[in-house]
Write a protein that holds these residues in place. Structure first.
Motif, PDB file in Angstrom:
ATOM      1  N   ASP A  32       0.861  -1.188   0.000  1.00  0.00           N
ATOM      2  CA  ASP A  32       0.000   0.000   0.000  1.00  0.00           C
ATOM      3  C   ASP A  32       0.891   1.229   0.000  1.00  0.00           C
ATOM      4  OD1 ASP A  32      -1.953   2.098   0.921  1.00  0.00           O
ATOM      5  OD2 ASP A  32      -3.255   0.362   1.171  1.00  0.00           O
ATOM      6  N   SER A  36      -4.566   6.829   0.277  1.00  0.00           N
ATOM      7  CA  SER A  36      -5.859   7.074   0.928  1.00  0.00           C
ATOM      8  C   SER A  36      -6.043   6.164   2.132  1.00  0.00           C
ATOM      9  CB  SER A  36      -7.025   6.886  -0.056  1.00  0.00           C
ATOM     10  OG  SER A  36      -7.098   5.547  -0.477  1.00  0.00           O
ATOM     11  N   ASP A  52       4.226   1.333  -4.252  1.00  0.00           N
ATOM     12  CA  ASP A  52       3.260   1.756  -5.264  1.00  0.00           C
ATOM     13  C   ASP A  52       2.986   0.589  -6.219  1.00  0.00           C
ATOM     14  OD1 ASP A  52       1.927   2.944  -7.365  1.00  0.00           O
ATOM     15  OD2 ASP A  52       3.324   4.618  -7.572  1.00  0.00           O
ATOM     16  N   TYR A 139     -13.095   6.149 -14.231  1.00  0.00           N
ATOM     17  CA  TYR A 139     -12.996   5.088 -13.220  1.00  0.00           C
ATOM     18  C   TYR A 139     -13.669   3.805 -13.729  1.00  0.00           C
ATOM     19  CZ  TYR A 139     -14.039   2.645  -8.824  1.00  0.00           C
ATOM     20  OH  TYR A 139     -14.161   1.687  -7.828  1.00  0.00           O
TER      21      TYR A 139
HETATM   22  N1  NAD Z   1     -15.903   1.291  -1.590  1.00  0.00           N
HETATM   23  C1  NAD Z   1     -16.736   1.010  -2.591  1.00  0.00           C
HETATM   24  O1  NAD Z   1     -17.952   1.265  -2.524  1.00  0.00           O
HETATM   25  C2  NAD Z   1     -16.224   0.350  -3.852  1.00  0.00           C
HETATM   26  C3  NAD Z   1     -17.132   0.076  -4.890  1.00  0.00           C
HETATM   27  C4  NAD Z   1     -16.667  -0.522  -6.040  1.00  0.00           C
HETATM   28  C5  NAD Z   1     -15.342  -0.880  -6.162  1.00  0.00           C
HETATM   29  N2  NAD Z   1     -14.475  -0.598  -5.159  1.00  0.00           N
HETATM   30  C6  NAD Z   1     -13.064  -0.971  -5.324  1.00  0.00           C
HETATM   31  O2  NAD Z   1     -12.638  -1.690  -4.188  1.00  0.00           O
HETATM   32  C7  NAD Z   1     -11.248  -1.444  -3.953  1.00  0.00           C
HETATM   33  C8  NAD Z   1     -11.042  -0.972  -2.524  1.00  0.00           C
HETATM   34  O3  NAD Z   1     -11.773   0.238  -2.333  1.00  0.00           O
HETATM   35  P1  NAD Z   1     -11.867   0.980  -0.927  1.00  0.00           P
HETATM   36  O4  NAD Z   1     -13.236   1.539  -0.841  1.00  0.00           O
HETATM   37  O5  NAD Z   1     -11.358   0.097   0.136  1.00  0.00           O
HETATM   38  O6  NAD Z   1     -10.886   2.205  -1.183  1.00  0.00           O
HETATM   39  P2  NAD Z   1      -9.748   2.812  -0.239  1.00  0.00           P
HETATM   40  O7  NAD Z   1      -9.350   4.117  -0.864  1.00  0.00           O
HETATM   41  O8  NAD Z   1     -10.161   2.819   1.181  1.00  0.00           O
HETATM   42  O9  NAD Z   1      -8.577   1.757  -0.408  1.00  0.00           O
HETATM   43  C9  NAD Z   1      -7.679   1.765  -1.487  1.00  0.00           C
HETATM   44  C10 NAD Z   1      -6.300   1.479  -0.928  1.00  0.00           C
HETATM   45  O10 NAD Z   1      -5.381   1.440  -2.033  1.00  0.00           O
HETATM   46  C11 NAD Z   1      -4.218   2.199  -1.680  1.00  0.00           C
HETATM   47  N3  NAD Z   1      -3.613   2.687  -2.917  1.00  0.00           N
HETATM   48  C12 NAD Z   1      -4.113   3.610  -3.785  1.00  0.00           C
HETATM   49  N4  NAD Z   1      -3.255   3.807  -4.798  1.00  0.00           N
HETATM   50  C13 NAD Z   1      -2.194   2.984  -4.571  1.00  0.00           C
HETATM   51  C14 NAD Z   1      -0.969   2.737  -5.257  1.00  0.00           C
HETATM   52  N5  NAD Z   1      -0.663   3.369  -6.398  1.00  0.00           N
HETATM   53  N6  NAD Z   1      -0.116   1.838  -4.751  1.00  0.00           N
HETATM   54  C15 NAD Z   1      -0.400   1.176  -3.589  1.00  0.00           C
HETATM   55  N7  NAD Z   1      -1.536   1.372  -2.892  1.00  0.00           N
HETATM   56  C16 NAD Z   1      -2.414   2.267  -3.382  1.00  0.00           C
HETATM   57  C17 NAD Z   1      -4.736   3.310  -0.780  1.00  0.00           C
HETATM   58  O11 NAD Z   1      -3.738   3.892   0.045  1.00  0.00           O
HETATM   59  C18 NAD Z   1      -5.803   2.569   0.028  1.00  0.00           C
HETATM   60  O12 NAD Z   1      -5.251   1.983   1.178  1.00  0.00           O
HETATM   61  C19 NAD Z   1     -10.826  -0.437  -5.013  1.00  0.00           C
HETATM   62  O13 NAD Z   1     -10.263  -1.131  -6.100  1.00  0.00           O
HETATM   63  C20 NAD Z   1     -12.133   0.208  -5.431  1.00  0.00           C
HETATM   64  O14 NAD Z   1     -12.061   0.739  -6.735  1.00  0.00           O
HETATM   65  C21 NAD Z   1     -14.878   0.016  -4.000  1.00  0.00           C
END
Ligand code: NAD
Length: 328
Positions: A32, A36, A52, A139
């Motif tokens: 991670d 975020s 990353d 997205y």
């Molecule tokens: N929360 C929702 O309602 C929802 C809905 C559909 C899809 N998703 C997908 O589920 C997954 C998780 O979502 P979430 O809600 O937990 O989001 P979140 O932002 O809480 O978690 C994403 C994590 O990825 C990390 N991250 C971002 N860019 C990065 C990079 N370049 N390298 C390493 N780490 C990186 C962030 O630091 C964070 O910890 C994502 O792929 C999101 O698109 C979420």
């Protein structure tokens, strides 16, 4: 017991997944960049790699010796994709290709997060896996791109995968302070403070809200069902709740009256999004999902308890650390 890499394991969904994997006795490695997510979310006993997902070296190191990978890292915001199209594309699609390429040599199975955003403009409800995909956002287009590349991964390179199209996920550790956060965490936070709610448009837009623990169950079950045909499944409840219904329900649970300010509708926002959960239930052997009222109670309890596990990451705490791809 197996060892899994969870990309994005310091985020909302990823942190719940890591805790569930640890509770089942599995080894967990988290990659991670804390953009975020927060290190405070890290499940006890997990190994943390600051890095990353766009960096092939970091991915290769993180994947070495694991039995499977849950790929959740993404910039999970439609609005961020509008502001930084190319930057979010790098994380949301190029990094998935990089991850699949790194998984190729050992054919490491990958379960990855897709999204209901792939359906976009398709208003024929309920949305099922064979519905036409018409993403309306960068997205959604990138999530669809992940699914297409997962097919290539299976067909050309023999990598088994499964993509899960999450609908609107909610629950503890979803950060209400983020301007891109989900509507539920924002409404819960505002109503606990007895503040007014902003509703975009008439508030009759509907969403299929699914509790994070149901999503985690689906992720873990999916790892047992990956295959080279690269299946994708809806992860949803099949029930729609309008934004106004949600506002009144959260207000009732908080014991306050909802004061609502209507703001102009957001351009390009999908009007209705309700999925059909049957295929996932059948293929992953999932039971029924948590009722929205119970999930809201759990979310409010977490907020009332001071939001354990959620501490915003300061840039200095990241700057003091060496990401795993540097200096190697
Ligand atoms: N929360 C929702 O309602 C929802 C809905 C559909 C899809 N998703 C997908 O589920 C997954 C998780 O979502 P979430 O809600 O937990 O989001 P979140 O932002 O809480 O978690 C994403 C994590 O990825 C990390 N991250 C971002 N860019 C990065 C990079 N370049 N390298 C390493 N780490 C990186 C962030 O630091 C964070 O910890 C994502 O792929 C999101 O698109 C979420």
């Amino acid at each position: 017991m197996a060892t899994f890499l969870v990309t994005g394991g310091c985020g909302f969904i990823g942190s719940h997944l890591c805790a569930a994997l640890r509770a089942r006795g599995h080894g967990v490695r988290v990659l991670d960049d804390l953009s975020s997510g927060s290190e405070a979310n890290l499940a006890p006993g997990s190994k943390f790699l600051l890095g990353d997902v766009c960096q092939p070296m970091a991915l290769r190191e993180a994947l070495a010796g694991v039995d499977g990978c849950f790929h959740l890292a993404a910039i999970a915001s439609v609005q961020r994709g509008e502001k930084d199209w190319l930057g979010t594309h790098r994380t949301n699609l190029s990094a998935t290709v990089a991850l699949l390429e790194a998984a190729r040599a050992s054919r490491i199975p990958v379960v990855y997060a897709s999204s209901a955003a792939v359906y976009g403009a398709n208003g024929n409800l309920p949305l099922h896996e064979d519905s036409t995909v018409q993403p309306l956002s960068a997205y959604g287009a990138d999530k669809l791109g992940c699914e297409l590349h997962a097919r290539v991964a299976g067909h050309v390179h023999g990598i088994p995968t499964m993509g899960l199209r999450f609908f609107n996920v909610f629950g503890p550790r979803q950060d209400p302070a983020s301007p891109y956060s989900g509507v539920i965490s924002i409404f819960c936070d505002r109503l606990l403070r007895k503040e007014a709610l902003d509703v975009f448009g008439d508030g009759q837009q509907t969403r299929d809200f699914i509790f994070v623990e149901d999503v985690v169950r689906a992720l873990i079950a999916a790892m047992r069902q990956v295959n080279v045909a690269a299946p994708v499944l809806n992860i949803c409840t099949g029930n729609g709740t309008s934004v106004l219904q949600l506002a009144y329900l959260v207000a009732e649970l908080c014991g306050v009256r909802a004061e609502i300010n209507h703001r102009p509708a957001r351009a390009g926002e999908v009007r209705h999004s309700i999925g059909l959960p049957l295929r996932a239930r059948e293929r992953l052997g999932l039971g029924s999902t948590m009722a929205i009222r119970d999930g809201l109670e759990a979310t409010l309890t977490w907020m009332r308890e001071g939001r354990p596990g959620l501490a915003p990451t300061s840039r200095s705490s990241v700057n003091g650390r060496t990401p795993i791809w540097q200096g190697r």
